[in-house]
Design a protein around this motif. Sequence first.
Motif, PDB file in Angstrom:
ATOM      1  N   LYS A 162      -8.555   4.021   2.723  1.00 57.84           N
ATOM      2  CA  LYS A 162      -9.654   4.019   1.745  1.00 57.84           C
ATOM      3  C   LYS A 162     -10.028   5.445   1.304  1.00 57.84           C
ATOM      4  O   LYS A 162     -10.529   5.629   0.199  1.00 57.84           O
ATOM      5  N   GLU A 163      -9.793   6.393   2.171  1.00 52.97           N
ATOM      6  CA  GLU A 163     -10.024   7.797   1.772  1.00 52.97           C
ATOM      7  C   GLU A 163      -9.022   8.191   0.676  1.00 52.97           C
ATOM      8  O   GLU A 163      -9.364   8.861  -0.298  1.00 52.97           O
ATOM      9  N   MET A 164      -7.772   7.742   0.845  1.00 50.88           N
ATOM     10  CA  MET A 164      -6.723   8.078  -0.130  1.00 50.88           C
ATOM     11  C   MET A 164      -6.853   7.232  -1.389  1.00 50.88           C
ATOM     12  O   MET A 164      -6.624   7.705  -2.495  1.00 50.88           O
ATOM     13  N   ILE A 165      -7.180   5.941  -1.187  1.00 53.11           N
ATOM     14  CA  ILE A 165      -7.187   4.964  -2.289  1.00 53.11           C
ATOM     15  C   ILE A 165      -8.501   4.195  -2.198  1.00 53.11           C
ATOM     16  O   ILE A 165      -8.576   3.128  -1.585  1.00 53.11           O
ATOM     17  N   PRO A 166      -9.574   4.742  -2.798  1.00 52.29           N
ATOM     18  CA  PRO A 166     -10.910   4.156  -2.611  1.00 52.29           C
ATOM     19  C   PRO A 166     -11.023   2.675  -2.971  1.00 52.29           C
ATOM     20  O   PRO A 166     -11.829   1.970  -2.369  1.00 52.29           O
ATOM     21  N   THR A 167     -10.215   2.172  -3.923  1.00 52.42           N
ATOM     22  CA  THR A 167     -10.374   0.752  -4.298  1.00 52.42           C
ATOM     23  C   THR A 167      -9.406  -0.165  -3.542  1.00 52.42           C
ATOM     24  O   THR A 167      -9.203  -1.306  -3.941  1.00 52.42           O
ATOM     25  N   TYR A 168      -8.827   0.334  -2.453  1.00 49.78           N
ATOM     26  CA  TYR A 168      -7.918  -0.484  -1.644  1.00 49.78           C
ATOM     27  C   TYR A 168      -8.644  -1.757  -1.192  1.00 49.78           C
ATOM     28  O   TYR A 168      -9.754  -1.705  -0.660  1.00 49.78           O
ATOM     29  N   GLY A 169      -8.033  -2.916  -1.452  1.00 57.73           N
ATOM     30  CA  GLY A 169      -8.605  -4.196  -1.016  1.00 57.73           C
ATOM     31  C   GLY A 169      -9.761  -4.690  -1.865  1.00 57.73           C
ATOM     32  O   GLY A 169     -10.398  -5.686  -1.532  1.00 57.73           O
ATOM     33  N   VAL A 170     -10.032  -3.996  -2.983  1.00 61.02           N
ATOM     34  CA  VAL A 170     -11.169  -4.368  -3.832  1.00 61.02           C
ATOM     35  C   VAL A 170     -10.647  -4.873  -5.178  1.00 61.02           C
ATOM     36  O   VAL A 170      -9.778  -4.243  -5.783  1.00 61.02           O
ATOM     37  N   SER A 171     -11.176  -6.011  -5.652  1.00 60.95           N
ATOM     38  CA  SER A 171     -10.811  -6.473  -6.995  1.00 60.95           C
ATOM     39  C   SER A 171     -11.696  -5.718  -7.997  1.00 60.95           C
ATOM     40  O   SER A 171     -12.912  -5.696  -7.863  1.00 60.95           O
ATOM     41  N   LEU A 172     -11.066  -5.096  -8.985  1.00 58.65           N
ATOM     42  CA  LEU A 172     -11.818  -4.232  -9.904  1.00 58.65           C
ATOM     43  C   LEU A 172     -12.381  -4.968 -11.108  1.00 58.65           C
ATOM     44  O   LEU A 172     -13.327  -4.512 -11.728  1.00 58.65           O
ATOM     45  N   THR A 173     -11.764  -6.090 -11.449  1.00 57.63           N
ATOM     46  CA  THR A 173     -12.010  -6.673 -12.771  1.00 57.63           C
ATOM     47  C   THR A 173     -13.479  -6.973 -13.076  1.00 57.63           C
ATOM     48  O   THR A 173     -13.911  -6.912 -14.216  1.00 57.63           O
ATOM     49  N   ASP A 174     -14.306  -7.244 -12.035  1.00 56.03           N
ATOM     50  CA  ASP A 174     -15.722  -7.531 -12.302  1.00 56.03           C
ATOM     51  C   ASP A 174     -16.624  -6.371 -11.874  1.00 56.03           C
ATOM     52  O   ASP A 174     -17.811  -6.548 -11.625  1.00 56.03           O
ATOM     53  N   LYS A 175     -16.028  -5.158 -11.786  1.00 57.63           N
ATOM     54  CA  LYS A 175     -16.820  -3.992 -11.361  1.00 57.63           C
ATOM     55  C   LYS A 175     -16.659  -2.843 -12.363  1.00 57.63           C
ATOM     56  O   LYS A 175     -15.977  -1.844 -12.091  1.00 57.63           O
ATOM     57  N   THR A 205       3.995   0.569  -9.808  1.00 56.72           N
ATOM     58  CA  THR A 205       3.174  -0.109  -8.802  1.00 56.72           C
ATOM     59  C   THR A 205       3.654   0.224  -7.382  1.00 56.72           C
ATOM     60  O   THR A 205       3.372  -0.510  -6.443  1.00 56.72           O
ATOM     61  N   ALA A 206       4.357   1.347  -7.253  1.00 53.86           N
ATOM     62  CA  ALA A 206       4.955   1.725  -5.958  1.00 53.86           C
ATOM     63  C   ALA A 206       3.914   1.788  -4.839  1.00 53.86           C
ATOM     64  O   ALA A 206       4.184   1.353  -3.715  1.00 53.86           O
ATOM     65  N   VAL A 207       2.736   2.318  -5.128  1.00 58.79           N
ATOM     66  CA  VAL A 207       1.729   2.479  -4.074  1.00 58.79           C
ATOM     67  C   VAL A 207       1.257   1.099  -3.591  1.00 58.79           C
ATOM     68  O   VAL A 207       1.189   0.838  -2.390  1.00 58.79           O
ATOM     69  N   HIS A 208       0.989   0.189  -4.525  1.00 55.40           N
ATOM     70  CA  HIS A 208       0.591  -1.176  -4.152  1.00 55.40           C
ATOM     71  C   HIS A 208       1.687  -1.851  -3.321  1.00 55.40           C
ATOM     72  O   HIS A 208       1.410  -2.460  -2.281  1.00 55.40           O
ATOM     73  N   LEU A 268      -4.160   1.939  -8.297  1.00 56.20           N
ATOM     74  CA  LEU A 268      -3.917   2.391  -6.909  1.00 56.20           C
ATOM     75  C   LEU A 268      -2.974   3.597  -6.913  1.00 56.20           C
ATOM     76  O   LEU A 268      -3.176   4.563  -6.172  1.00 56.20           O
ATOM     77  N   SER A 269      -1.927   3.532  -7.757  1.00 59.06           N
ATOM     78  CA  SER A 269      -0.989   4.654  -7.844  1.00 59.06           C
ATOM     79  C   SER A 269      -1.713   5.911  -8.301  1.00 59.06           C
ATOM     80  O   SER A 269      -1.545   6.991  -7.728  1.00 59.06           O
ATOM     81  N   ARG A 270      -2.533   5.776  -9.348  1.00 59.74           N
ATOM     82  CA  ARG A 270      -3.280   6.937  -9.858  1.00 59.74           C
ATOM     83  C   ARG A 270      -4.158   7.554  -8.775  1.00 59.74           C
ATOM     84  O   ARG A 270      -4.257   8.780  -8.656  1.00 59.74           O
ATOM     85  N   GLN A 271      -4.797   6.691  -7.956  1.00 60.08           N
ATOM     86  CA  GLN A 271      -5.681   7.206  -6.897  1.00 60.08           C
ATOM     87  C   GLN A 271      -4.895   7.952  -5.828  1.00 60.08           C
ATOM     88  O   GLN A 271      -5.315   9.020  -5.371  1.00 60.08           O
ATOM     89  N   PHE A 272      -3.748   7.401  -5.437  1.00 61.14           N
ATOM     90  CA  PHE A 272      -2.956   8.064  -4.394  1.00 61.14           C
ATOM     91  C   PHE A 272      -2.405   9.397  -4.901  1.00 61.14           C
ATOM     92  O   PHE A 272      -2.445  10.408  -4.192  1.00 61.14           O
ATOM     93  N   TRP A 273      -1.915   9.413  -6.147  1.00 63.49           N
ATOM     94  CA  TRP A 273      -1.407  10.680  -6.710  1.00 63.49           C
ATOM     95  C   TRP A 273      -2.533  11.712  -6.780  1.00 63.49           C
ATOM     96  O   TRP A 273      -2.324  12.886  -6.486  1.00 63.49           O
ATOM     97  N   SER A 274      -3.743  11.260  -7.138  1.00 57.63           N
ATOM     98  CA  SER A 274      -4.902  12.174  -7.208  1.00 57.63           C
ATOM     99  C   SER A 274      -5.217  12.738  -5.823  1.00 57.63           C
ATOM    100  O   SER A 274      -5.509  13.928  -5.682  1.00 57.63           O
ATOM    101  N   TYR A 275      -5.149  11.871  -4.814  1.00 59.77           N
ATOM    102  CA  TYR A 275      -5.404  12.314  -3.432  1.00 59.77           C
ATOM    103  C   TYR A 275      -4.406  13.409  -3.042  1.00 59.77           C
ATOM    104  O   TYR A 275      -4.773  14.434  -2.467  1.00 59.77           O
ATOM    105  N   LEU A 276      -3.124  13.191  -3.375  1.00 59.33           N
ATOM    106  CA  LEU A 276      -2.091  14.173  -3.021  1.00 59.33           C
ATOM    107  C   LEU A 276      -2.339  15.509  -3.721  1.00 59.33           C
ATOM    108  O   LEU A 276      -2.146  16.580  -3.136  1.00 59.33           O
TER     109      LEU A 276
END
Length: 500
Positions: free
Chosen positions: A462-475, A437-440, A90-98
Amino acid sequence: MSTRYEKTDVILIGAGVMSATLGALLKELAPDWEIKVFEALDKPGEESSNEWNNAGTGHSALCELNYTTEKPDGSIDIAKAIKINEQFQLSRQFWSYLVKSNLISNPQDFIMPIPHMSLVMGDKNVEFLKKRFEALSNNPLFQGMEYSEDPEKLKQWIPLIMEGRNTDEPIAATKIDSGTDVNFGNLTRMLFDHLQNQNVEVNYRHSVSDLKRTKDGMWEVKVHDLDGCRMEYHKAKFVFIGAGGGSLPLLQMTGIPESKHIGGFPVSGLFMVCNNQEIVEQHHAKVYGKAKVGAPPMSVPHLDTRYIDNKKSLLFGPFAGFSPKFLKTGSYMDLIASVKPNNVFTMLAAGMKEMSLTKYLIQQVLLSNEQRLEELREFIPNAKLEDWDIVVAGQRVQVIKDTEAGGKGTLQFGTEVVTAADGSVAALLGASPGASTAVHVMLEVIEKCFPQHVKQWEPKIKEMIPTYGVSLTDKPELIQEVQSSTAEVLGLNDKELSHS
């Protein structure tokens, strides 16, 4: 002494990475909200967020053995490792958005690619690491992890660690190239520059001396302007306390029921820093070992390649120390002042329970430089004292509270958010994995404190953090997509850069 009275929407106390992250998120979600920041020091990111005050590891459980525990049946529990890895994504996604939105630039100034490795010695530890590797490598979040017990292979991976080593003892390591070194000090400074460009009022040399609830349900924050020698009173609907070790005393001032029965125990850290650039160039990884029996999880020894002030550095530690201060710039009375009638029994219970921690800290404080060198030689057999200096890292205040599982006075080693029932005030306490984990953590604050807005804000989140609210482990496809797109934007694919 003159006084000033003002009103605003949001007050952030402390100019560290947590306040910076919350401010940056809120500015995207509610651009018209007025935000004020108060920081007692003269610039941002000077306490726990400062690059010399933390390990600079992008914590994603790639190498930290304390995030995977062995169950009684001998299997490895990887639930916490998965959770922390997902949070770092989540942090990586938000930093990428910025970066993509041109709100911050030059990501290489705060994040660099660096292999993350775990290293163990002895039959029992080798067996543990192999089982850990097998458990993690089946999970797509840990794809690309390698394992070896072959001394020749390890010489290629970690020449400095293997040179002069007795290879009779079983040794094993895991390595994964998708790890990162994060300069949280630089990231904090960049975020505050961005906030000031967004008309956020950032007040340095402003120390908060009281917080109280007013009749209209708002919070009045009493602030001492240290340069103007005047008192200021600022009212806001929402206050976030992100003052590192200084958060606990400020939370206690609020008097909210959630602030009761919580104590804090300060632990300071020391690192050894290599002053010989020739040696620095021989190592390129963050290598985490296993904490000694009886030692707390925060004491896991690690040898880290770091990028600080545009220069490659090599740090080893941490060695624990003790100071009653809650901040490096704090007061020797901090610990005593934090003991209140409502938490005294919680603190005493912790004191009784944590005798082994007390003993460990006393031993650590009494270590001589020669004894620290002996610990370093477990990683670098040929290490010489003259090649290493000591730096004092930040203060971490470990949370003590009453829990169902641990009973009265249980020491918590993670990051905790304490929120008022009505969501009007939130405070961040605790230590690692913290900044990674600051963004989370700040999204959690937003969900708890602004539930009435979350539905309306969700598309933007979700625009900033596309996987917000999504569990990644099985995707696996989504993980691949997120990791490669953020690596591209943050410049983590350039392997040449990582070795320069």
